[in-house]
Design an enzyme around this catalytic site. Structure first.
Site, PDB file in Angstrom:
ATOM      1  N   ASN A   9       0.857  -1.181   0.000  1.00 13.90           N
ATOM      2  CA  ASN A   9       0.000   0.000   0.000  1.00 13.90           C
ATOM      3  C   ASN A   9       0.899   1.238   0.000  1.00 13.90           C
ATOM      4  O   ASN A   9       1.506   1.578   1.013  1.00 13.90           O
ATOM      5  CB  ASN A   9      -0.899  -0.019   1.241  1.00 13.90           C
ATOM      6  CG  ASN A   9      -1.782   1.214   1.343  1.00 13.90           C
ATOM      7  OD1 ASN A   9      -1.936   1.963   0.380  1.00 13.90           O
ATOM      8  ND2 ASN A   9      -2.362   1.416   2.512  1.00 13.90           N
ATOM      9  N   LYS A  11       0.070   4.297  -0.212  1.00 12.14           N
ATOM     10  CA  LYS A  11      -0.581   5.439   0.435  1.00 12.14           C
ATOM     11  C   LYS A  11      -0.387   6.702  -0.426  1.00 12.14           C
ATOM     12  O   LYS A  11      -0.392   6.624  -1.643  1.00 12.14           O
ATOM     13  CB  LYS A  11      -0.073   5.598   1.874  1.00 12.14           C
ATOM     14  CG  LYS A  11      -0.256   4.312   2.690  1.00 12.14           C
ATOM     15  CD  LYS A  11       0.016   4.502   4.153  1.00 12.14           C
ATOM     16  CE  LYS A  11      -0.207   3.191   4.887  1.00 12.14           C
ATOM     17  NZ  LYS A  11      -0.024   3.348   6.351  1.00 12.14           N
ATOM     18  N   HIS A  96      -9.382   0.721   5.363  1.00  9.27           N
ATOM     19  CA  HIS A  96      -8.087   0.942   5.998  1.00  9.27           C
ATOM     20  C   HIS A  96      -8.259   1.835   7.227  1.00  9.27           C
ATOM     21  O   HIS A  96      -9.110   2.715   7.258  1.00  9.27           O
ATOM     22  CB  HIS A  96      -7.133   1.586   4.992  1.00  9.27           C
ATOM     23  CG  HIS A  96      -5.705   1.592   5.441  1.00  9.27           C
ATOM     24  ND1 HIS A  96      -5.225   2.530   6.329  1.00  9.27           N
ATOM     25  CD2 HIS A  96      -4.663   0.778   5.147  1.00  9.27           C
ATOM     26  CE1 HIS A  96      -3.938   2.285   6.551  1.00  9.27           C
ATOM     27  NE2 HIS A  96      -3.571   1.232   5.848  1.00  9.27           N
ATOM     28  N   GLU A  98      -6.707   4.299   8.286  1.00  6.36           N
ATOM     29  CA  GLU A  98      -6.611   5.733   8.011  1.00  6.36           C
ATOM     30  C   GLU A  98      -7.900   6.270   7.403  1.00  6.36           C
ATOM     31  O   GLU A  98      -8.290   7.413   7.656  1.00  6.36           O
ATOM     32  CB  GLU A  98      -5.411   6.001   7.093  1.00  6.36           C
ATOM     33  CG  GLU A  98      -4.097   5.741   7.804  1.00  6.36           C
ATOM     34  CD  GLU A  98      -2.927   5.445   6.889  1.00  6.36           C
ATOM     35  OE1 GLU A  98      -1.846   5.137   7.398  1.00  6.36           O
ATOM     36  OE2 GLU A  98      -3.107   5.510   5.645  1.00  6.36           O
ATOM     37  N   GLU A 168      -4.952  -4.876  11.037  1.00  6.73           N
ATOM     38  CA  GLU A 168      -4.066  -3.753  11.367  1.00  6.73           C
ATOM     39  C   GLU A 168      -4.098  -3.481  12.869  1.00  6.73           C
ATOM     40  O   GLU A 168      -5.127  -3.033  13.381  1.00  6.73           O
ATOM     41  CB  GLU A 168      -4.541  -2.478  10.676  1.00  6.73           C
ATOM     42  CG  GLU A 168      -4.600  -2.505   9.167  1.00  6.73           C
ATOM     43  CD  GLU A 168      -5.058  -1.144   8.663  1.00  6.73           C
ATOM     44  OE1 GLU A 168      -4.190  -0.373   8.226  1.00  6.73           O
ATOM     45  OE2 GLU A 168      -6.269  -0.856   8.737  1.00  6.73           O
ATOM     46  N   GLY A 174       3.174   3.652  14.475  1.00  5.08           N
ATOM     47  CA  GLY A 174       3.586   5.016  14.789  1.00  5.08           C
ATOM     48  C   GLY A 174       3.482   5.396  16.253  1.00  5.08           C
ATOM     49  O   GLY A 174       3.519   6.572  16.607  1.00  5.08           O
ATOM     50  N   SER A 214       3.572  -3.171  11.244  1.00  2.00           N
ATOM     51  CA  SER A 214       4.882  -2.762  10.719  1.00  2.00           C
ATOM     52  C   SER A 214       5.670  -4.009  10.324  1.00  2.00           C
ATOM     53  O   SER A 214       6.489  -4.512  11.099  1.00  2.00           O
ATOM     54  CB  SER A 214       5.641  -1.947  11.770  1.00  2.00           C
ATOM     55  OG  SER A 214       4.923  -0.777  12.079  1.00  2.00           O
TER      56      SER A 214
END
Length: 251
Positions: A9, A11, A96, A98, A168, A174, A214
């Site tokens: 992905n 992004k 997703h 996000e 996810e 992060g 990650s």
């Protein structure tokens, strides 16, 4: 037999020329990847046609990062499933974290998107996962179970053959925290049990579930050794052909 997938992905990264070069580099190195591992790349919408051309003749599948929840019409700025299909997309990523976090995407809206994508002949990578507050409150299983049920229980066992799930751990992206292979596996196993309860063991056994945390060449092998982790939905490492292929070589 369950399919192994490594999906990149990209992004909101790379210009079109940069994306074409990245796609060419991935395609060139893909010959090393075992035949039972499918590679997928998901560039931004603006790149899709050019990247499709760059991948022509390769074994790499093209994916979009999202699609509209309407088939067509006066929806300025949206991209329909037929548009994606027309430029060579085989997949679209939906739900997703996000999209859920920044754009208010709901399970109800995802049902419409998945329906349109399947009707158009696209395959779907559906993302589920809990955030840090939910993980620390011990609600991670409940959250992932609800996201899975709220969307996929609206579809049939036959539909499931064209759906991939990506887990996810939003809390580990992060934040400086890390999801271990065991933590990832227990959620993957939970997802598979939810699918089995609804659609039966055969469908659950055939379902590909990707890890969307990650994932890097340094930890991919440990993750992929877990029985219910069938590959990865890769973010940052997908922007370097060497790292992306290195992950795919970890099976």
């Amino acid at each position: 037999m369950r399919k192994f997938i490594v999906a990149g992905n990209w992004k909101m990264n790379t210009t079109v020329p940069e994306g074409v070069e990245l796609a060419k580099a991935v395609a060139k190195a893909a010959a090393e990847v075992p035949a039972n591992v499918e590679l997928v790349v998901a560039p931004p919408f603006t790149h899709l046609y050019a990247v499709a051309e760059a991948l022509r003749g390769s074994k790499i599948a093209l994916s979009a990062q999202n699609c509209a929840d309407k088939a067509k019409g006066a929806y300025t700025g949206e991209v329909s499933v037929d548009m994606l299909k027309s430029v060579g997309c085989e997949y679209t990523i939906l739900g997703h974290s996000e999209r859920r976090q920044y754009y208010g995407e709901t399970d109800a809206k995802l049902v419409e998107k998945v329906k349109l994508a399947l009707e158009a002949g696209l395959k779907v990578i559906l993302c589920v996962g809990e955030n840090l507050d939910e993980r620390e409150a011990g609600k991670h299983f409940d959250v992932v179970k609800a996201q899975t049920e709220n969307v996929l229980f609206n579809f049939s066992a036959d539909d499931m053959s064209r759906i991939v799930i990506a887990y996810e751990p939003v809390w580990a992206i992060g934040t400086g925290k890390t999801a271990t292979a065991a933590q990832a596996e227990e959620i993957h196993r939970c997802i598979r049990s939810v699918i089995e309860a609804r659609f039966g063991k055969a469908v659950a056994d055939d379902l590909t579930i990707l890890y969307g945390g990650s994932c890097k060449p340094s930890n991919a092998k440990e993750l992929f050794q877990e029985p219910d982790i069938d590959g990865g939905l890769i973010g940052g490492a997908a922007l370097k052909a060497e790292d992306f292929i290195g992950i795919a070589l970890s099976f």
